[in-house]
Structure formats: C-alpha cells, structure tokens
Design a protein around this motif. Structure first.
Motif, mmCIF file in Angstrom:
data_model
loop_
_atom_site.group_PDB
_atom_site.id
_atom_site.type_symbol
_atom_site.label_atom_id
_atom_site.label_comp_id
_atom_site.label_asym_id
_atom_site.label_seq_id
_atom_site.Cartn_x
_atom_site.Cartn_y
_atom_site.Cartn_z
ATOM 1 N N UNK A 95 0.821 -1.213 0.000
ATOM 2 C CA UNK A 95 0.000 0.000 0.000
ATOM 3 C C UNK A 95 0.849 1.255 0.000
ATOM 4 N N UNK A 96 2.064 1.155 0.559
ATOM 5 C CA UNK A 96 2.968 2.311 0.613
ATOM 6 C C UNK A 96 4.395 1.859 0.335
ATOM 7 N N UNK A 97 5.232 2.825 0.004
ATOM 8 C CA UNK A 97 6.651 2.538 -0.226
ATOM 9 C C UNK A 97 7.351 2.089 1.048
ATOM 10 N N UNK A 98 6.919 2.612 2.184
ATOM 11 C CA UNK A 98 7.560 2.231 3.448
ATOM 12 C C UNK A 98 7.307 0.763 3.760
ATOM 13 N N UNK A 99 6.104 0.295 3.442
ATOM 14 C CA UNK A 99 5.825 -1.129 3.625
ATOM 15 C C UNK A 99 6.738 -1.976 2.742
ATOM 16 N N UNK A 101 9.648 -1.220 1.572
ATOM 17 C CA UNK A 101 11.008 -1.143 2.091
ATOM 18 C C UNK A 101 11.191 -2.118 3.260
ATOM 19 N N UNK A 102 10.151 -2.244 4.083
ATOM 20 C CA UNK A 102 10.242 -3.176 5.207
ATOM 21 C C UNK A 102 10.300 -4.628 4.708
#
Lengths: 311, 311
Positions: A95-99, A101-102
C-alpha cells in the motif's frame, strides 16, 4: 529438482484468470493450497483455508502468491516471510513505499525470496524494445494509457478511495514498461492529477518527465474516461530518429515502421518462469521504480477538480 | 589529517545562519569557495562564483554542501559527484524519491560520499529518546507540529506550489525524529491533507500510523495556521507505561515527568561532525525514511479543501 509447493492467498479475478491456470500448466510448481476469505476453493489445491494464517502453517509449503487487494498485502507478506515462506506479490506490491522497504529488510533478514511482479514487463515486445533502446539517448516519449473504468472496474469502490491509486492502477503498468525499456532513469517533473469532485482518487493524470541527458519531450497521459477504442500505447523516439511503438499494452512492437513483435500476451507464464528461477537461486527481485514514480507524482502533483464521476 | 576543503552552493538563509558559522568554527573543515546565483560572497571563502559549475572545477575541492531550494538539488548533486566531489544535502535531499535513489546509485558508482541531513535528528534529546525507547513496544505516539507560516515563511511562494511540500516542509522534521527514535518502523495508515482552495500544497495534515506490533494509537498533527505559542512536541508512551516528551523541536526531553535534557540546539555542529567522520571513512549515509513517509502520505492521503490562504 522437485516442484515448488506453492499456495495462493486471495482468490479474486486475477488469481482465477491467471495465477491458477498458469501454475497448473507449469510443471515446476505444485499448487499445495489456496486461501479465500470468501470460502472459495479450487480443484487443483490439496488444501483449502479461509484464514491465510492456517495456510502458512503447512510445513511443506515453500512459497505463496499474494493476490489480495493491495491494502493487506504487506501484513500477509510479512507473516509469510516470518513463517519461512517465500513471497510473490501482485502489483502494486504494497500500500505504501515504506511497507515495501520493510519487506526488503525482511527478505534479507529471513533469507527468503521476495518477488515484486509488474506483469506488463513480461511481454516479448517489452523485452525487444529494451534491447533496441539500450545505449541510445531518447528525445521523445509519449505514453497514452486511456481506458474505460466502467468497463474494467465495474462498481469497484476501493479504487476511488484514498490509497486506491485511481487511474494509476492501470497507469503503473505503463510506468513499469517505461522504467524497463528506457536506457536511463526518468523522473517526474510535473503531474496534473484530475480528481472528480466526489472521489478521493484521480480519474486522469498528465505527467511530464525529466532525464539527465538532453531536453527530451517526455510525457504520459492516463485517462479512465475513454469510451470506444482503448489505448495502451508507448512511443519512443531516439536522438538518432528511430521510432519505436509499443501498442496493445506492450504486446505489439513496431520499430521504424516495421512490425517486429505481435504476440498474444503470456505475461503470467513469464512471471512464474522468473519466480522458479529466483526460488532456485534463493534470490529476491524487488523492483520499486514504478511504484516510486507513482508516489513522486502524488507528492509533487497539482490537483485539479473535475466533474463528479458516477458509475 | 588535513582539513576537508569544502564549498557551499546556495547562500540563502540556512547557509548564512548555520552552514557558514558552523564550518567556520570547525577546524576539520576549510571553506574553500561559495557560489551564489545572486552574487553573494563571504569573507571566509577563498573563491566566490555565481555559477556552481565553476566552483565544481576547483581541483582541491573535496566536498560541497548544497543549500539551494530542493527543486535543483539533485541536478547539482549529480554534477558534483560526477566531478569527483562528495555531497552534503540539506533537507529534503531532493525533489522526488526517484532523484534521491539515483544519487544512491551515483554514490556507489563514483565512490564519493552522499550525506542526507535531517537537522532535527542532531539534538541530544533525540539521541537520548532513541536510547530510552530501544527494545520497548510503543502504544501511543502523538506528534504536534504547529507553527505560524506567516512568521516562518513570509512571502515565500514556492512552498505553496505543487512540489513545495507545504506543511510537510516543517512536518518532515518531526517525521525525521519519529523514524529516528521509534524502536520499530512506522507506516502511514491514513492522511488527511488540508489544501487551501487557492494553493497547491497542504496547510495542515493529520496522519495516523501503523506498526507491526500491537494496536497503538499513533498520530501526527501538522498545522501552519498556529498563531500565539508554537508547538513542536512529540509524546511517546511505551507498553510499560513510560512517557517520553520531546519538546521545543527536539531540544528538551522529559522521561516519566523528569527533565532529562534541556539544551540549546546545536544541530549543525552535529551534522558537520558526522560529515567529517563520513568523509574520513569514505562512507555514505542516505536516510530516505522521513522523505518516504511524506511521499506515502501524499500518495494515500485524502484531500480536503479549506479556506483560501493569503499572506
């Protein structure tokens, strides 16, 4: 080598139309299990679950394909990796780039394979376009991605919600071809995003790109209001004057006026061939470039309000 | 070891208030040159240029600090790296995430140092908060970042343009503290972005975050319409009930009601100490987490139109 024992999580349209038949036809995979919140099952699957957590407990399971809506993909992928399973992700991978990246961190930590798939990249015409452009400078790019949302997404409300991406849901397919074929990186320079006054996601977008070399004329136009003929075309002109035309979503390629590739799409066959190779090599492939361009377009984009959309 | 010969590109307010005096006071740096489009100079600089390209030609120059507006930072940083110079970037490090990703590639390719600075991270209180939270689970986070844009950005039009980030210009300072002190990654779950009807950037934002562990109550409120007392506060409560309060932009820290740190900010002193160490080690430090959260907020955010803003 024995077949990879795989599970499918989420049995919506894309799983039924593509993942199930393509896995069924690939001898390097064995469909071990499916999970469906709605209680669907499939004759090829040895096990069927409603809760994907039960599926992840199967000790002989090697990998899962996550075909749920994007909002829940990250949480499922994370649990799968922590359970020691490799993961294939439908597009967009999270849903997001941060997800995302994780998930990259988790792939490294668990030693399991994470594979972000961008199905439009798996066309022979895209591969050939990439080869033809390698080493050249581009002076013109025109992406025209226009389709009728009422036909392709009838009554789907989530695509219009904040985080549903709107016209970038198909548009990211075009961007995934652009990042694959262009001989150097492109950056979003401007983005005009047209939001219907009654919706939280754009129905159209006009993008311009920058490159490092030269002052190219690089544009993309996405529009979900197209009735009649649909357009999924990418035209590229090199500094040397060579013109490439990818059409029909990347399944046809003309170079210099000559038809070079015209093939029925076999995108998911290519995806699973690649996944087989990645699993054998225990190697992840996390391509976040198309998704990053979407985020950049939203971050620096100008919002324009347009007439309400009713479906 | 001889001092690092450094140049400053862009002599705006932040260069004058912070970079110039801090470099002047640090014996490990020698200010070799400055460049200013407006023709400004500085008594400490041996060379002065209007065109940064001339500055980059100095063979004895080791590194540059790029203090221009964010829109042009990437192009300058790229040229600097290709000219063999290391690069310190003011916040935000680029106009888009794709530009920053390209700088990461260029750092690897050129073997030069790229250092993304987030000045708010260089407070002793932030360092102590990070230590105090390490290993704990967080159940509550409240970020309150409210300031008067008319006071801090009088007449600056670029902050209101698309790509100017609006209230995320100060808000990313708060996010850079959050990503630094939180014991596990946070993700944007929802974002309400308030756009004045006559502007292309948000004047306020309300964010909620998700974490992997537990069902925390994690929020941030950014507002540029604050008159009277200004608020730059971050409150964190652990599962064990310990409450940390960072206030005054990260320069004060209370833990469990006891004042632990209260110091005049010395952010840029810390930044240049770190840059010295990175240059000596020939090691890049590219922290894109705060910037990624901003992009995620714009990508999945809901836009709300609010009253026009006139300054």
């Amino acid at each position: 080598m024995t077949a990879h024992r795989i599970g499918i999580i989420g049995l919506g349209k894309i799983a039924q139309d593509q993942h199930l038949p393509v896995i069924g036809a690939n001898p390097n995979f064995e469909l071990l299990a499916v999970s469906s919140q709605r209680g669907l099952s499939h004759r090829d699957a040895r096990h069927t679950f409603q809760d994907y957590r039960e599926l992840l407990k199967l000790p002989e399971l090697e990998a899962v394909s996550i075909c749920t809506p994007p909002q829940v993909r990250y949480a499922i992928a994370r649990e799968a990796l922590l359970a020691g399973k490799s993961v294939l992700l439908e597009k967009p991978p999270a849903a997001t780039l941060s997800e995302l990246e994780d998930l990259r961190r988790l792939a490294a930590r668990t030693g399991r394979v994470v594979f972000t798939t961008w199905h439009a990249q798996y066309n022979k015409a895209v591969k050939e376009a990439r080869k033809a452009l390698a080493g050249w400078s581009v002076r013109r790019l025109l992406v025209t991605w226009k389709e009728d949302v009422r036909h392709w997404h009838p009554g789907q409300q989530w695509i219009w919600q904040a985080g549903g991406f709107g016209v970038f849901d198909p548009g990211v397919n075009a961007l995934s071809i652009v990042t694959r074929i262009m001989p150097e990186p492109v950056f979003i320079k401007t983005a005009d995003l047209s939001f219907p006054s009654n919706r939280d996601a754009p129905i159209a977008a006009a993008l311009t790109f920058a490159m490092n070399h030269g002052e190219g004329d690089l544009q993309a136009v996405f529009d979900w209001r197209q009735t009649g003929p649909q357009s999924w075309d990418i035209e590229v002109e090199t500094e040397a004057g060579l013109i490439l035309k990818l059409s029909q979503g990347g399944s046809c390629l003309e170079i210099g006026g000559r038809l070079v590739v015209k093939e029925e799409p076999a995108e998911y066959e290519g995806i699973y061939r690649r996944f087989d190779a990645l699993l054998n090599a225990r190697q992840s492939e996390i391509d976040d470039a198309p998704f990053r361009l979407v985020a950049d377009a939203f971050m620096i984009g100008r919002r324009v309000q347009v007439e309400p959309f009713e479906d």
